[in-house]
Scaffold this motif. Structure first.
Motif, PDB file in Angstrom:
ATOM      1  N   SER A  16     -25.702  19.385   2.805  1.00  0.00           N
ATOM      2  CA  SER A  16     -26.471  19.618   1.580  1.00  0.00           C
ATOM      3  C   SER A  16     -27.456  20.753   1.840  1.00  0.00           C
ATOM      4  CB  SER A  16     -27.216  18.360   1.117  1.00  0.00           C
ATOM      5  OG  SER A  16     -28.241  18.038   2.026  1.00  0.00           O
ATOM      6  N   ILE A  17     -27.751  21.495   0.790  1.00  0.00           N
ATOM      7  CA  ILE A  17     -28.720  22.585   0.875  1.00  0.00           C
ATOM      8  C   ILE A  17     -29.232  22.882  -0.530  1.00  0.00           C
ATOM      9  CG2 ILE A  17     -27.009  24.416   0.641  1.00  0.00           C
ATOM     10  CD1 ILE A  17     -28.705  26.076   2.619  1.00  0.00           C
ATOM     11  N   LYS A  18     -30.514  23.239  -0.609  1.00  0.00           N
ATOM     12  CA  LYS A  18     -31.076  23.693  -1.872  1.00  0.00           C
ATOM     13  C   LYS A  18     -31.288  25.196  -1.756  1.00  0.00           C
ATOM     14  CE  LYS A  18     -34.150  22.704  -5.573  1.00  0.00           C
ATOM     15  NZ  LYS A  18     -35.083  21.810  -6.169  1.00  0.00           N
ATOM     16  N   LEU A  19     -30.858  25.946  -2.745  1.00  0.00           N
ATOM     17  CA  LEU A  19     -30.828  27.400  -2.679  1.00  0.00           C
ATOM     18  C   LEU A  19     -32.143  28.033  -3.138  1.00  0.00           C
ATOM     19  CD1 LEU A  19     -27.205  27.929  -4.019  1.00  0.00           C
ATOM     20  CD2 LEU A  19     -27.982  27.794  -1.650  1.00  0.00           C
ATOM     21  N   ARG A  20     -33.230  27.755  -2.413  1.00  0.00           N
ATOM     22  CA  ARG A  20     -34.547  28.327  -2.693  1.00  0.00           C
ATOM     23  C   ARG A  20     -34.629  29.719  -2.074  1.00  0.00           C
ATOM     24  NH1 ARG A  20     -37.839  27.081  -6.161  1.00  0.00           N
ATOM     25  NH2 ARG A  20     -39.615  27.514  -4.837  1.00  0.00           N
ATOM     26  N   ALA A  21     -35.353  30.613  -2.739  1.00  0.00           N
ATOM     27  CA  ALA A  21     -35.490  31.976  -2.223  1.00  0.00           C
ATOM     28  C   ALA A  21     -36.693  32.654  -2.849  1.00  0.00           C
ATOM     29  CB  ALA A  21     -34.230  32.776  -2.523  1.00  0.00           C
ATOM     30  N   PHE A  34     -31.670  29.791  -6.677  1.00  0.00           N
ATOM     31  CA  PHE A  34     -30.364  30.230  -7.158  1.00  0.00           C
ATOM     32  C   PHE A  34     -29.652  28.993  -7.698  1.00  0.00           C
ATOM     33  CE2 PHE A  34     -31.392  33.809  -4.483  1.00  0.00           C
ATOM     34  CZ  PHE A  34     -30.885  34.872  -5.213  1.00  0.00           C
ATOM     35  N   VAL A  35     -29.373  28.998  -8.990  1.00  0.00           N
ATOM     36  CA  VAL A  35     -28.753  27.849  -9.649  1.00  0.00           C
ATOM     37  C   VAL A  35     -27.306  28.207 -10.015  1.00  0.00           C
ATOM     38  CG1 VAL A  35     -30.927  26.913 -10.524  1.00  0.00           C
ATOM     39  CG2 VAL A  35     -29.654  28.551 -11.901  1.00  0.00           C
ATOM     40  N   ILE A  79     -19.268  29.720  -4.940  1.00  0.00           N
ATOM     41  CA  ILE A  79     -19.986  29.382  -6.169  1.00  0.00           C
ATOM     42  C   ILE A  79     -20.795  30.585  -6.642  1.00  0.00           C
ATOM     43  CG2 ILE A  79     -21.895  28.339  -4.878  1.00  0.00           C
ATOM     44  CD1 ILE A  79     -22.144  26.393  -7.330  1.00  0.00           C
ATOM     45  N   LEU A  80     -20.672  30.883  -7.912  1.00  0.00           N
ATOM     46  CA  LEU A  80     -21.434  31.949  -8.546  1.00  0.00           C
ATOM     47  C   LEU A  80     -22.770  31.368  -8.993  1.00  0.00           C
ATOM     48  CD1 LEU A  80     -21.475  34.853  -9.689  1.00  0.00           C
ATOM     49  CD2 LEU A  80     -20.485  33.918 -11.775  1.00  0.00           C
ATOM     50  N   THR A  81     -23.861  32.030  -8.610  1.00  0.00           N
ATOM     51  CA  THR A  81     -25.201  31.555  -8.972  1.00  0.00           C
ATOM     52  C   THR A  81     -25.995  32.696  -9.599  1.00  0.00           C
ATOM     53  OG1 THR A  81     -26.152  32.155  -6.828  1.00  0.00           O
ATOM     54  CG2 THR A  81     -25.255  29.923  -7.037  1.00  0.00           C
ATOM     55  N   HIS A  82     -27.113  32.341 -10.191  1.00  0.00           N
ATOM     56  CA  HIS A  82     -28.068  33.352 -10.630  1.00  0.00           C
ATOM     57  C   HIS A  82     -29.466  32.875 -10.274  1.00  0.00           C
ATOM     58  CE1 HIS A  82     -29.673  31.518 -14.418  1.00  0.00           C
ATOM     59  NE2 HIS A  82     -28.544  30.856 -14.360  1.00  0.00           N
ATOM     60  N   PHE A  83     -30.368  33.827 -10.095  1.00  0.00           N
ATOM     61  CA  PHE A  83     -31.727  33.512  -9.673  1.00  0.00           C
ATOM     62  C   PHE A  83     -32.555  33.067 -10.865  1.00  0.00           C
ATOM     63  CE2 PHE A  83     -36.130  34.723  -8.544  1.00  0.00           C
ATOM     64  CZ  PHE A  83     -36.259  33.967  -7.387  1.00  0.00           C
TER      65      PHE A  83
END
Length: 137
Positions: free
Chosen positions: A88-93, A102-103, A120-124
């Motif tokens: 598991s990881i949360k995409l914080r930046a 990044f969601v 997976i395609l994400t956006h900030f």
């Protein structure tokens, strides 16, 4: 400079039921639990309770029965079909001095030489943006 423009995106997976098939059977969810069944009707393992409080964006299954959940909050979570967590990881930046996450923007794809790589395609999505944070006065 971070523009923080919000783009439209698809609705979440659990505004409806999720269901997908593979060669052995099916995996389904009602947003609270995930269950798997072989085509003969027997269970593929125990029911998996989704314990995270935020909505699931999508659910994907790999060739080796790894379930990949992408949450709207930017949390990515994998477990095997027997409900054993694997990652598991949360995409914080921080982008241009602005904190955010990044969601997910689109349903993850599975590929790679062994069929076990998730893309997976994400956006900030900034936490909150003020004009001074993006360089305007």
């Amino acid at each position: 400079m971070c523009t923080a423009k919000r783009l439209g995106r698809p609705t979440t997976c659990f505004h409806r039921h999720c269901l997908f098939y593979d060669l052995e059977g099916l995996i389904a969810s009602d947003g609270n639990n995930i269950v798997g069944y072989f085509y003969n009707g027997t269970s593929r393992g125990r029911s998996i309770k989704i314990v995270y409080p935020n909505p699931v964006f999508s659910m994907t299954l790999s060739d080796s029965d790894t379930v990949f959940l992408a949450f709207q909050s930017g949390l990515l979570y994998t477990f095997d079909i027997d409900a054993i967590p694997t990652a598991s990881i949360k995409l914080r930046a921080q982008v241009d001095g602005v904190n955010g996450t990044f969601v997910p923007y689109a349903t993850p794809a599975v590929g790679g030489p062994t069929g076990d790589t998730f893309y997976i395609l994400t956006h900030f999505q900034p936490d909150s943006v003020t004009l001074t944070q993006v360089g305007h006065r």
